[in-house]
Scaffold this motif. Sequence first.
Motif: not given
Length: 316
Positions: A175-183
């Motif tokens: 999935g999107p990089t920004n969502e992975a970064v947030a997790i």
Amino acid sequence: MQKSWESYIDVGIVLPKLFSGIADDKERFSQGLMTILKDPFFTTVEVSYTPDPEIVEMTGEYARLAGAQVVFNGGDAVRRLGMDLSSLGEEKRKASVESGKQLIDQCYQENARIMHVVTGKYTTEEEKDAMLEAFERSLMELCEYAGQAAVDYDHTLVVSVETGDRYFDRHYLLGPTNEAVAIVRRVKEKYENVGILLDQSHFPVMREDPHKALWQAKDYLSHVHIGNSYVKDMEKPYFGDKHLPFGVPGSEVDADELARFLTTLRKIGFFARPTATRKPLVSFEVGPFNGEPEELVIANIKRVFIEAWQKIDWEE
């Protein structure tokens, strides 16, 4: 001024992508492993799950003798074992975490430095947030277990999240990089041994700008994958996340694009940051396109990488 990559990075290769079907074939695994470990170009080999304890022992011992490092490709393992770390079914999620713990044990037996994992499949927007929360819990549990298991070893395994496309081919939740970064940012507040793996060949399928993604994830990168993909025609059998050799007509990554990717890695400070491996790791995930000999694929990788490295922009 030309700079030697050996001074900046470790170069790895994903063994099961290059030599297909090796997880259950000890002789073929041994041949593939020896091909890479005898080649000083590669300082790291990425392996995946095998049910054969002799292959596990061979991996750790041969890598040690060759002075090479091991990384564990959990994406293949997750698919093979039917794991879903983002499942909304708590029984399935817990069973997947237990399988992940067994993979961590295998990692330590092989002296692997990093294990990367993927989420389950994206389903609907209505379920997305709950599934992301379930994956975050699974990731914390795996990081905690890896830390606890480290007491018997000389390092703590890093558990890294690999991103992939949500909508077009693999349909991963992340999935999107920004969502992975947030997790990963939240998990890292409690567990230091967590990171993100970004794969160059995934970005065209994800419809993301790879350079923006690298900047977004720069503080959390465990390592990166290099590779090629094709996205121009969804009817082609090699559309999507197939990790093609460089030079396939109409494909997305050539020496110039790889040079731009490596230049961005330099600019975000990746070449200078501490990592779980001896030096920051750039691994090639590339396999045969149409049954070509693996040796020719290796030659393809090396020539494109050498050309790309010569084109890196070293100016600020």
